[in-house]
Every structure is written in structure tokens, then in C-alpha cells.
Design an enzyme around this catalytic site. Structure first.
Site, PDB file in Angstrom:
ATOM      1  N   ASP A  26     -37.797  48.297  44.981  1.00  0.00           N
ATOM      2  CA  ASP A  26     -37.741  49.260  43.922  1.00  0.00           C
ATOM      3  C   ASP A  26     -36.394  49.129  42.800  1.00  0.00           C
ATOM      4  O   ASP A  26     -36.159  50.028  42.064  1.00  0.00           O
ATOM      5  CB  ASP A  26     -37.274  50.611  44.616  1.00  0.00           C
ATOM      6  N   GLU A  60     -42.218  45.813  50.924  1.00  0.00           N
ATOM      7  CA  GLU A  60     -41.359  47.097  51.313  1.00  0.00           C
ATOM      8  C   GLU A  60     -42.142  48.238  50.267  1.00  0.00           C
ATOM      9  O   GLU A  60     -41.719  48.867  49.587  1.00  0.00           O
ATOM     10  CB  GLU A  60     -40.049  47.029  51.108  1.00  0.00           C
ATOM     11  N   GLU A  64     -34.808  54.196  41.068  1.00  0.00           N
ATOM     12  CA  GLU A  64     -35.720  53.519  42.073  1.00  0.00           C
ATOM     13  C   GLU A  64     -37.019  54.066  42.463  1.00  0.00           C
ATOM     14  O   GLU A  64     -38.014  53.565  42.756  1.00  0.00           O
ATOM     15  CB  GLU A  64     -34.946  53.173  43.302  1.00  0.00           C
ATOM     16  N   HIS A  73     -22.649  53.154  46.917  1.00  0.00           N
ATOM     17  CA  HIS A  73     -23.075  52.578  45.372  1.00  0.00           C
ATOM     18  C   HIS A  73     -24.026  53.117  44.295  1.00  0.00           C
ATOM     19  O   HIS A  73     -23.996  52.807  43.336  1.00  0.00           O
ATOM     20  CB  HIS A  73     -23.535  50.999  45.397  1.00  0.00           C
ATOM     21  N   ARG A 103     -26.295  54.974  41.878  1.00  0.00           N
ATOM     22  CA  ARG A 103     -26.132  55.333  40.688  1.00  0.00           C
ATOM     23  C   ARG A 103     -25.897  57.015  40.379  1.00  0.00           C
ATOM     24  O   ARG A 103     -25.265  57.615  39.773  1.00  0.00           O
ATOM     25  CB  ARG A 103     -27.390  55.302  39.710  1.00  0.00           C
ATOM     26  N   HIS A 122     -18.572  47.531  46.669  1.00  0.00           N
ATOM     27  CA  HIS A 122     -19.575  46.742  45.806  1.00  0.00           C
ATOM     28  C   HIS A 122     -18.805  46.457  44.417  1.00  0.00           C
ATOM     29  O   HIS A 122     -17.890  46.937  44.059  1.00  0.00           O
ATOM     30  CB  HIS A 122     -20.693  47.841  45.085  1.00  0.00           C
TER      31      HIS A 122
HETATM   32  C1  UD1 Z   1     -28.768  47.682  41.816  1.00  0.00           C
HETATM   33  C2  UD1 Z   1     -30.263  48.430  42.013  1.00  0.00           C
HETATM   34  C3  UD1 Z   1     -30.276  49.121  43.037  1.00  0.00           C
HETATM   35  C4  UD1 Z   1     -29.668  48.486  44.343  1.00  0.00           C
HETATM   36  C5  UD1 Z   1     -28.493  47.772  44.190  1.00  0.00           C
HETATM   37  C6  UD1 Z   1     -28.121  47.020  45.439  1.00  0.00           C
HETATM   38  C7  UD1 Z   1     -31.245  48.844  40.034  1.00  0.00           C
HETATM   39  C8  UD1 Z   1     -31.605  49.642  38.831  1.00  0.00           C
HETATM   40  N1  UD1 Z   1     -30.384  49.132  40.696  1.00  0.00           N
HETATM   41  O1  UD1 Z   1     -27.787  48.390  41.483  1.00  0.00           O
HETATM   42  O2  UD1 Z   1     -31.496  49.707  43.428  1.00  0.00           O
HETATM   43  O3  UD1 Z   1     -29.683  49.405  45.336  1.00  0.00           O
HETATM   44  O4  UD1 Z   1     -28.679  46.796  43.027  1.00  0.00           O
HETATM   45  O5  UD1 Z   1     -26.715  46.529  45.129  1.00  0.00           O
HETATM   46  O6  UD1 Z   1     -32.134  47.856  39.906  1.00  0.00           O
HETATM   47  N2  UD1 Z   1     -21.824  43.037  39.485  1.00  0.00           N
HETATM   48  C9  UD1 Z   1     -21.216  41.971  39.490  1.00  0.00           C
HETATM   49  N3  UD1 Z   1     -21.627  41.012  40.476  1.00  0.00           N
HETATM   50  C10 UD1 Z   1     -22.741  41.121  41.246  1.00  0.00           C
HETATM   51  C11 UD1 Z   1     -23.405  42.113  41.039  1.00  0.00           C
HETATM   52  C12 UD1 Z   1     -23.142  43.343  40.481  1.00  0.00           C
HETATM   53  O7  UD1 Z   1     -20.136  41.863  38.900  1.00  0.00           O
HETATM   54  O8  UD1 Z   1     -23.036  39.921  42.043  1.00  0.00           O
HETATM   55  C13 UD1 Z   1     -21.411  44.232  38.744  1.00  0.00           C
HETATM   56  C14 UD1 Z   1     -21.786  44.148  37.329  1.00  0.00           C
HETATM   57  O9  UD1 Z   1     -20.562  44.680  36.428  1.00  0.00           O
HETATM   58  C15 UD1 Z   1     -22.988  45.059  37.069  1.00  0.00           C
HETATM   59  C16 UD1 Z   1     -22.698  45.944  38.045  1.00  0.00           C
HETATM   60  O10 UD1 Z   1     -22.220  45.614  39.203  1.00  0.00           O
HETATM   61  O11 UD1 Z   1     -23.156  45.378  35.783  1.00  0.00           O
HETATM   62  C17 UD1 Z   1     -23.975  46.823  38.473  1.00  0.00           C
HETATM   63  O12 UD1 Z   1     -25.156  46.093  38.887  1.00  0.00           O
HETATM   64  P1  UD1 Z   1     -26.518  46.524  38.662  1.00  0.00           P
HETATM   65  O13 UD1 Z   1     -27.526  45.436  39.121  1.00  0.00           O
HETATM   66  O14 UD1 Z   1     -26.839  46.938  37.340  1.00  0.00           O
HETATM   67  O15 UD1 Z   1     -26.742  47.745  39.339  1.00  0.00           O
HETATM   68  P2  UD1 Z   1     -26.397  48.245  41.104  1.00  0.00           P
HETATM   69  O16 UD1 Z   1     -25.620  49.563  41.050  1.00  0.00           O
HETATM   70  O17 UD1 Z   1     -26.060  46.902  41.582  1.00  0.00           O
HETATM   71  N1  UDP Z   2     -24.781  43.887  52.467  1.00  0.00           N
HETATM   72  C1  UDP Z   2     -24.043  42.762  52.360  1.00  0.00           C
HETATM   73  N2  UDP Z   2     -22.734  42.823  52.137  1.00  0.00           N
HETATM   74  C2  UDP Z   2     -21.887  43.706  51.993  1.00  0.00           C
HETATM   75  C3  UDP Z   2     -22.340  45.263  51.833  1.00  0.00           C
HETATM   76  C4  UDP Z   2     -23.898  45.289  52.204  1.00  0.00           C
HETATM   77  O1  UDP Z   2     -24.511  41.671  52.694  1.00  0.00           O
HETATM   78  O2  UDP Z   2     -20.621  43.767  51.733  1.00  0.00           O
HETATM   79  C5  UDP Z   2     -25.924  43.994  52.587  1.00  0.00           C
HETATM   80  C6  UDP Z   2     -26.442  45.167  53.711  1.00  0.00           C
HETATM   81  O3  UDP Z   2     -26.486  44.357  55.121  1.00  0.00           O
HETATM   82  C7  UDP Z   2     -27.861  45.208  53.310  1.00  0.00           C
HETATM   83  C8  UDP Z   2     -27.837  45.141  51.836  1.00  0.00           C
HETATM   84  O4  UDP Z   2     -26.732  44.246  51.570  1.00  0.00           O
HETATM   85  O5  UDP Z   2     -28.716  44.252  53.697  1.00  0.00           O
HETATM   86  C9  UDP Z   2     -27.741  46.427  51.161  1.00  0.00           C
HETATM   87  O6  UDP Z   2     -27.401  46.398  49.855  1.00  0.00           O
HETATM   88  P1  UDP Z   2     -27.127  47.500  49.045  1.00  0.00           P
HETATM   89  O7  UDP Z   2     -26.333  48.644  49.681  1.00  0.00           O
HETATM   90  O8  UDP Z   2     -26.232  47.012  48.030  1.00  0.00           O
HETATM   91  O9  UDP Z   2     -28.426  47.961  48.389  1.00  0.00           O
HETATM   92  P2  UDP Z   2     -29.599  48.940  48.917  1.00  0.00           P
HETATM   93  O10 UDP Z   2     -30.221  48.458  50.210  1.00  0.00           O
HETATM   94  O11 UDP Z   2     -29.088  50.432  48.645  1.00  0.00           O
HETATM   95  O12 UDP Z   2     -30.635  48.704  47.594  1.00  0.00           O
END
Ligand code: UD1
Ligand code: UDP
Length: 365
Positions: free
Chosen positions: A96, A118, A132, A205, A207, A238
């Protein structure tokens, strides 16, 4: 031979798609290609390294502080040429995220069939989780193959009128991932820091929790840990600044809490397996803890994973301070309530979901 293009971009998609990529790579009837959007960067690369998956295409779209427009526009623009050049028979997306939604939309514009891994998770509320719930419902409108992780998810898809011949119950590939990550002989410096204390593992984490709800969660965790110095807490934070800033501000000086950078998936799964209790708003961690038997309090008002609530492993507590405190206190003080959660059955599969999905992709017309 069928050409399958697997597209993903964030940490959780990678954890759940890499086991499938590895199985597909072994299938003679399938040519597998992998495209990552790079919606996440460091958190995605950590997973690719653990599973030794090397993408054929990397769109590298992540910008610090990106919003939903940035992600959507960047992926949509770049995928047009990739899909034309690759010309796959099927595009596989997961779950999602915005990566999954835009990959579906791009495939749809070019008339390429989509397989949804999924599929069928629903809260029925467009604001929770946001965005999502919209993303997965939209993917469901278009997908040719719906790979549902549980029979509950499949029933929801059938209720929406999906063709029963296109809905498959496979189990969740996250359980496949845990077959390679969870190890009896796991060792880590954090285990030495925990010592004999009971581990509280937490993540946050989402939104819809940004701002006041997240600050409330952190204040409650702070109060609970100061009141229970016998607990040791680990919180891998995160990389999003909207999460990191309040986390370090409110929790930075709690002596029995370690705030750490995102853990590699092996460390994460093994710490979940050893935890006394987990507090999380994550989707994947709900499934993992339910599969591992780690009691989990879900810091959300809704869940699309009701199977774990039904078996008793997960409890929805939202972000209200009194509810969180009451639930944690009960589990610390009432061994019977605690054991009931710990003994709940795993509803998320047997660790062979990837094989089932590969069988279908190899053999279905
Ligand atoms: C995204 C997904 C969410 C999922 C989550 C898993 C969408 C809308 N949201 O949200 O469904 O649960 O990923 O973690 O698709 N950043 C870094 N390095 C990284 C990753 C993130 O610096 O490797 C920072 C960046 O500033 C980025 C921010 O985190 O802009 C947010 O990342 P983003 O993918 O926009 O949203 P998530 O909250 O991670
Ligand atoms: N995870 C990880 N390292 C971390 C935190 C989470 O590898 O420090 C893994 C966790 O085991 C799970 C996945 O990341 O498999 C979940 O990701 P997240 O919570 O970011 O996203 P969501 O599942 O809510 O979309």
C-alpha cells in the site's frame, strides 16, 4: 517464458518482496527483473544487502523531506520509460505504499497486468492509515492477480466483487523472510546492554500519528520507563525528521531506553523475537510479532490486520495516554493476561507464501 517485473521502493516492501524475488529467480518458467524506486534510500539498501538482491533498475527518487506529490510525480515520470523498455508480461507490486500505487498506475496506463502481493488488507477508512488505505484499494481495482495473505483478506476481496478465480490465499511473505532472519544463535551488542532485563521494543512512524499523537506516545513511554527501571527499551528511530526530532527531544535522556538508527532486518526480527512486549504503529511488525508470539500493543485506532487481534496477540490501544498505560501495566502485573497474548496462534502463514505466488505466476495463463 513469462517476464515478471517486480517493483518496490521502501523498507517494508523490500523485506516482503526479496524472499519472493529469490524464489522467482530459481523458476525456469519466469524471467524476473527488479526495479526499485528508491522511495527510501538507506533503509531500502540495508534490506537489499541482507537478502543479496541486486536491482536491475534503480530510479533513485528519494529526497529528504519529500511529500506525496514529490514521490508520485518522480516515480510516474521515470517509470514510463522503464516499463516501455522492459515490456514485462506482469508487474508485481506490494501492499500500500505510494511506490506500489504509482507502479500500478503506470502499468495500467500501458495495459500491463498487475499482480498485487499482500492484497485485501482493509480498514475501510480512507484517513487511517493515510494514504495507504487509498493506495491498496486503488491497486485492488486494477490488479489481475490478488495474492491475499490470509483467508480474511481474501474474503474482503470477494465481498468487493473481485473474480474468485483471481484471488489466491498465499500466506504473508514476511513469514518467509523470518525463516532466514530469525536465528537461535543471534548475537548483538544490544543484547549485552539489555542483560537480564525485560525488553520493550518499540517503533512509530505513521503519517496520521505525526504531531500531537506521536508526542503523546513518546511522553507516555517516557513516564512508563521511568516508573519501571527494570524494563530495558529499544527504539530504532525511522529516518524521517518528523519522527526523529520529537523522539530525541522527548526520549533522548531516558536511562533505560536506547534510541538507535534503523536496525538491519536481522537485528530487528531477532530483537522482536526476544522482546517481552512490543509497542508499534508499524504494519509489518504487527504481523511479525503475531507470528513470533510477542505480545504487541498497536499504537493506532484501526488495523488492517484483525487476524492478530482475533487470535489475541495484538491489542489496539491507539495513542491515548491512559489506554496505553493501562495496557502496559496490566501485562506487567498480570501473568495470566500476558501468557494469553504470548500463546496466541500465528495467523500469517507458514513461510511458503513466495513458492505459492511463484507457482501461480509460472502456471496461470
Ligand atoms: C513510507 C510509506 C508507508 C510505510 C513506510 C515504511 C507511503 C506514502 N508511505 O512512509 O506506507 O509504512 O514508508 O517505513 O508510501 N528517509 C530517509 N532515508 C530512508 C527513508 C526515509 O532519509 O532510507 C526520510 C526522508 O527524509 C524521507 C522521509 O524519511 O523524506 C519519509 O519517507 P517517505 O517514504 O516519504 O515516508 P515514510 O513515512 O517512510
Ligand atoms: N524494520 C527494520 N528495522 C527497523 C525497524 C523496522 O528492519 O529498525 C522492519 C520490520 O521488521 C518490518 C518492517 O521493517 O519488517 C516494517 O517497516 P515499517 O514499520 O517502516 O513499515 P510498515 O510495515 O508499517 O509499512
Amino acid at each position: 517464458m513469462r517476464k515478471v517485473l517486480v517493483i518496490f521502493g521502501t523498507r517494508p516492501e523490500a523485506i516482503k518482496m526479496c524472499p519472493l524475488v529469490r524464489v522467482l529467480n530459481e523458476r525456469p518458467g519466469v524471467e524476473t527483473r527488479v526495479c526499485v524506486t528508491g522511495q527510501h534510500r538507506e533503509m531500502l539498501d540495508q534490506v537489499l544487502e541482507v537478502f543479496d538482491v541486486h536491482p536491475d533498475v534503480d530510479l533513485s527518487i528519494m529526497q529528504k523531506g519529500q511529500d506525496l506529490f514529490d514521490i508520485t510525480l518522480a516515480i510516474l515520470q521515470k517509470l514510463r520509460d522503464v516499463l516501455r523498455a522492459e515490456a514485462p508480461d506482469v508487474v508485481l507490486v506490494h501492499g500500500d505504499t505510494t511506490t506500489a500505487f504509482v507502479a500500478m498506475l503506470s502499468a495500467f496506463y500501458l495495459g500491463i497486468p498487475v499482480g498485487h502481493v499482500e492484497a485485501g488488507l482493509r480498514t475501510g477508512r480512507m484517513d487511517s492509515p493515510f494514504p495507504e488505505e487509498f493506495n491498496r484499494q486503488a491497486i485492488g481495482l486494477v490488479a489481475t492477480y490478488h495474492f491475499a495473505p490470509t483467508s480474511h483478506a481474501a474474503e474482503d476481496l470477494l465481498r468487493e466483487g473481485k473474480d474468485p478465480a483471481r484471488v489466491f490465499v498465499t500466506g504473508n511473505t514476511v513469514v518467509d523472510a523470518m525463516r532466514t532472519t530469525v536465528r537461535e544463535d543471534f548475537s548483538h551488542p544490544l543484547l549485552d546492554w539489555i542483560g537480564p532485563r525485560r525488553l520493550l521494543f518499540m517503533t512509530a512512524h505513521r503519517r496520521e500519528n505525526w504531531g500531537a499523537p506521536l508526542s503523546r506516545i513518546f511522553q507516555v513511554v517516557r513516564a512508563l520507563l521511568l516508573a519501571h527501571p527494570d524494563l530495558a527499551a529499544i527504539y530504532p528511530v525511522h529516518m524521517n525528521p518528523k519522527v526523529r526530532e520529537p523522539a530525541f527531544e522527548i526520549l533522548g535522556d531516558v536511562p533505560n531506553l536506547k534510541l538507535v538508527d534503523p536496525l538491519d532486518v536481522v537485528a530487528c526480527h531477532n530483537l522482536e523475537a526476544r522482546a517481552f512486549l512490543c509497542l508499534t504503529d508499524s504494519g509489518g511488525i504487527q504481523e511479525e510479532c503475531a507470528a513470533l508470539g510477542t505480545p504487541t500493543l498497536v499504537l493506532r485506532e484501526t488495523t488492517e490486520r484483525p487476524e492478530g487481534v482475533a487470535t489475541g496477540n495484538l491489542r489496539l490501544v491507539g495513542t491515548d495516554a491512559d489506554r496505553i498505560i493501562a495496557a502496559v501495566t496490566e501485562l506487567i502485573e498480570d501473568p495470566a493476561a500476558y501468557q494469553a497474548m504470548r500463546n496466541a496462534q500465528n495467523p500469517y502463514g507458514d513461510g511458503h507464501a513466495s513458492e505459492r505466488i511463484a507457482d501461480i505466476l509460472e502456471n496461470e495463463a
